[in-house]
Write a protein that holds these residues in place. Sequence first.
Motif, PDB file in Angstrom:
ATOM      1  N   GLY A  76      20.690 -30.344 -27.819  1.00 37.50           N
ATOM      2  CA  GLY A  76      20.348 -28.780 -27.729  1.00 37.50           C
ATOM      3  C   GLY A  76      19.110 -28.642 -27.447  1.00 37.50           C
ATOM      4  N   LYS A  77      18.223 -29.591 -27.334  1.00 43.86           N
ATOM      5  CA  LYS A  77      16.788 -29.417 -26.863  1.00 43.86           C
ATOM      6  C   LYS A  77      16.474 -29.973 -25.714  1.00 43.86           C
ATOM      7  N   PRO A  78      15.513 -29.502 -24.781  1.00 40.00           N
ATOM      8  CA  PRO A  78      15.392 -29.761 -23.252  1.00 40.00           C
ATOM      9  C   PRO A  78      14.659 -31.540 -23.742  1.00 40.00           C
ATOM     10  N   ILE A  79      15.079 -32.225 -22.699  1.00 44.08           N
ATOM     11  CA  ILE A  79      14.382 -33.624 -22.843  1.00 44.08           C
ATOM     12  C   ILE A  79      13.074 -33.764 -22.149  1.00 44.08           C
ATOM     13  N   PRO A  80      11.874 -34.215 -22.905  1.00 41.44           N
ATOM     14  CA  PRO A  80      10.654 -34.137 -22.461  1.00 41.44           C
ATOM     15  C   PRO A  80      10.290 -34.810 -21.346  1.00 41.44           C
ATOM     16  N   GLN A  81       9.638 -34.498 -20.305  1.00 34.20           N
ATOM     17  CA  GLN A  81       9.048 -35.389 -19.520  1.00 34.20           C
ATOM     18  C   GLN A  81       8.677 -36.601 -19.853  1.00 34.20           C
ATOM     19  N   GLN A  82       9.082 -37.851 -19.046  1.00 41.01           N
ATOM     20  CA  GLN A  82       8.490 -39.034 -19.411  1.00 41.01           C
ATOM     21  C   GLN A  82       6.997 -39.617 -19.116  1.00 41.01           C
ATOM     22  N   PRO A  83       6.762 -40.604 -19.729  1.00 37.08           N
ATOM     23  CA  PRO A  83       5.266 -41.092 -19.210  1.00 37.08           C
ATOM     24  C   PRO A  83       5.770 -42.063 -17.748  1.00 37.08           C
ATOM     25  N   PRO A  84       4.655 -42.483 -17.088  1.00 35.64           N
ATOM     26  CA  PRO A  84       4.864 -43.191 -15.877  1.00 35.64           C
ATOM     27  C   PRO A  84       5.964 -44.356 -16.255  1.00 35.64           C
ATOM     28  N   ALA A  85       6.291 -44.981 -15.274  1.00 32.81           N
ATOM     29  CA  ALA A  85       7.120 -46.227 -15.332  1.00 32.81           C
ATOM     30  C   ALA A  85       6.397 -47.318 -15.820  1.00 32.81           C
ATOM     31  N   LYS A  86       6.954 -48.318 -16.761  1.00 28.22           N
ATOM     32  CA  LYS A  86       5.906 -49.483 -17.078  1.00 28.22           C
ATOM     33  C   LYS A  86       6.103 -50.408 -15.832  1.00 28.22           C
ATOM     34  N   PRO A  87       5.213 -51.270 -15.799  1.00 32.20           N
ATOM     35  CA  PRO A  87       5.022 -52.300 -14.686  1.00 32.20           C
ATOM     36  C   PRO A  87       6.516 -52.954 -14.473  1.00 32.20           C
ATOM     37  N   GLY A  88       6.857 -53.005 -13.381  1.00 31.65           N
ATOM     38  CA  GLY A  88       8.112 -53.708 -13.100  1.00 31.65           C
ATOM     39  C   GLY A  88       9.438 -52.671 -12.990  1.00 31.65           C
ATOM     40  N   MET A  89       9.457 -51.582 -13.846  1.00 34.16           N
ATOM     41  CA  MET A  89      10.368 -50.691 -13.846  1.00 34.16           C
ATOM     42  C   MET A  89      10.479 -49.870 -12.572  1.00 34.16           C
ATOM     43  N   GLU A  97       4.394 -49.356  -4.100  1.00 33.27           N
ATOM     44  CA  GLU A  97       4.559 -49.883  -5.398  1.00 33.27           C
ATOM     45  C   GLU A  97       6.097 -50.340  -5.780  1.00 33.27           C
ATOM     46  N   HIS A  98       6.897 -49.150  -5.354  1.00 35.55           N
ATOM     47  CA  HIS A  98       8.266 -49.545  -5.440  1.00 35.55           C
ATOM     48  C   HIS A  98       8.874 -50.819  -4.498  1.00 35.55           C
ATOM     49  N   ALA A  99       8.333 -50.444  -3.299  1.00 37.91           N
ATOM     50  CA  ALA A  99       8.599 -51.433  -2.336  1.00 37.91           C
ATOM     51  C   ALA A  99       8.280 -52.898  -2.620  1.00 37.91           C
ATOM     52  N   LYS A 100       7.301 -53.146  -3.271  1.00 33.44           N
ATOM     53  CA  LYS A 100       6.963 -54.342  -3.779  1.00 33.44           C
ATOM     54  C   LYS A 100       7.882 -55.131  -4.655  1.00 33.44           C
ATOM     55  N   TYR A 101       8.253 -54.400  -5.820  1.00 32.91           N
ATOM     56  CA  TYR A 101       9.046 -54.675  -6.662  1.00 32.91           C
ATOM     57  C   TYR A 101      10.573 -54.951  -6.027  1.00 32.91           C
ATOM     58  N   ARG A 102      10.833 -54.054  -5.496  1.00 32.39           N
ATOM     59  CA  ARG A 102      12.129 -53.968  -4.594  1.00 32.39           C
ATOM     60  C   ARG A 102      12.492 -55.286  -3.773  1.00 32.39           C
ATOM     61  N   ARG A 103      11.401 -55.628  -3.091  1.00 30.33           N
ATOM     62  CA  ARG A 103      11.422 -56.613  -2.022  1.00 30.33           C
ATOM     63  C   ARG A 103      11.510 -58.015  -2.844  1.00 30.33           C
ATOM     64  N   LEU A 104      10.787 -58.248  -3.888  1.00 34.65           N
ATOM     65  CA  LEU A 104      10.642 -59.425  -4.744  1.00 34.65           C
ATOM     66  C   LEU A 104      12.322 -59.741  -5.356  1.00 34.65           C
ATOM     67  N   LEU A 105      12.864 -58.352  -5.754  1.00 32.64           N
ATOM     68  CA  LEU A 105      13.960 -58.594  -6.578  1.00 32.64           C
ATOM     69  C   LEU A 105      15.163 -58.777  -5.407  1.00 32.64           C
ATOM     70  N   THR A 106      15.120 -58.193  -4.431  1.00 36.43           N
ATOM     71  CA  THR A 106      16.013 -58.186  -3.084  1.00 36.43           C
ATOM     72  C   THR A 106      16.371 -59.729  -2.756  1.00 36.43           C
ATOM     73  N   GLY A 107      14.966 -60.488  -2.757  1.00 32.80           N
ATOM     74  CA  GLY A 107      15.025 -61.962  -2.396  1.00 32.80           C
ATOM     75  C   GLY A 107      15.433 -62.777  -3.492  1.00 32.80           C
ATOM     76  N   GLN A 108      16.022 -62.348  -4.650  1.00 31.75           N
ATOM     77  CA  GLN A 108      16.774 -62.911  -5.616  1.00 31.75           C
ATOM     78  C   GLN A 108      18.422 -62.636  -5.500  1.00 31.75           C
ATOM     79  N   GLU A 225       5.137 -59.616 -18.174  1.00 32.59           N
ATOM     80  CA  GLU A 225       5.456 -58.030 -18.371  1.00 32.59           C
ATOM     81  C   GLU A 225       6.316 -57.520 -17.286  1.00 32.59           C
ATOM     82  N   GLU A 226       5.790 -57.652 -16.198  1.00 34.12           N
ATOM     83  CA  GLU A 226       6.431 -56.976 -14.932  1.00 34.12           C
ATOM     84  C   GLU A 226       7.918 -57.925 -14.956  1.00 34.12           C
TER      85      GLU A 226
END
Length: 400
Positions: A76-89, A97-108, A225-226
């Motif tokens: 019944g309550k609004p969902i609060p805004q979230q903090p910035p994504a953790k490293p790797g998320m 920033e997104h492209a770097k992680y996605r490139r590395l995971l795409t390689g897997q 961590e990432e």
Amino acid sequence: MTETLYPELPTTRSSPLDPPAELGVLRETEPISRLAFPDGTLGWLVTSHALAREVLADNRFSNRAELQHSPIRAGGKPIPQQPPAKPGMFINMDGQEHAKYRRLLTGQFTVRRMNQLIPRIEAIVRDHLADVRAQGPGVDLVEAFALPVPSMVICELLGVSYEERESFQRNTKALFHPDQGVSPRSGRPSSGSRTFVADLVRRKHDEPGDDMLTGLIQTGELTDEEVANMGLLLLVAGHETTANMLGIGTLTLLGHPEQLAALKADPSLIDNTVEELMRYLSIVQFGASRVALEDVELGGVTVKAGEPVSISVMAANRDPAKFDRPEEFDIHRPATGHVAFGHGVHQCLGQQLARIEMRVGFNALFREFPDLRLAVPASEVPMRDDMAIYGVHKLPVTFS
């Protein structure tokens, strides 16, 4: 175009397998409409297929976690805004920033690894269907099949040892318990899951394997961590969606006996069946969210910088401008072009793996249990109405 303010995101479904009727009306009359978000922010709701793809492909719309406004309430309550994504998320990041992680995971996600996984997925499915038969008529197909199969596939991807898989299953079950409400959008893995994956990453330094975590470590570009957070992302985004598709997909096929008969008669229809299930069900029921980084002209209106846009995947995938007879479930239709896996740079990275799991899972299920049927009336199947990822909580089935 007028800017009629819609007071809230329509969420009451017309029937268990159909989107809210209001979404279809909006798509025909005002495909981008003003939406009041629960936290008081004014934004927009997109319901047409064309505009959905336009927003998802435009890098002027951000997916950063800290900018988002949820179109739904929790308790019944609004969902609060979230903090910035953790490293790797990286799902909730933009740009380089997104492209770097996605490139590395795409390689897997190599063709070799996907091909290697097919026999293992077939074995996992076969083992769990044996469990279904052993439990007998009245078994809950969600508990015995739909939930554990993707969990075991994730074990293969992450390189979880056989000795640890029971512990992994327990953590996964807790993670996706109805009380948790975890989804790729809100994904807050339990502390047990975080600890398990973090420990697994540390051990991979000394005990490397032919798995994704080892591959990410060996790039030399990521901290532990990432790597652990990317592993958690695979767990959250790759498990709940596939598990719910296996459950609600089975319910859908059982509810369309003529379509199921066609699939049984011609298993080569499985590719079309999976695509049509993805389009027809669109289980990301509260849609995708973006925020304009600058003023953007969209569908005849100006979306101003900072304004949130909620994209209804359900409405877009039922758009008659894109799909003929969109309200019908038809496994013979060429259902390509749906946005169930998203679109643009954030399109689901694991979509091919999800397709493999569904192809193997559905074909094997109905081959092993040709007379599979519901053990309760369809109206008594509990639906995940209040969950970000739609599906069934339980699916009692029976068979000879």
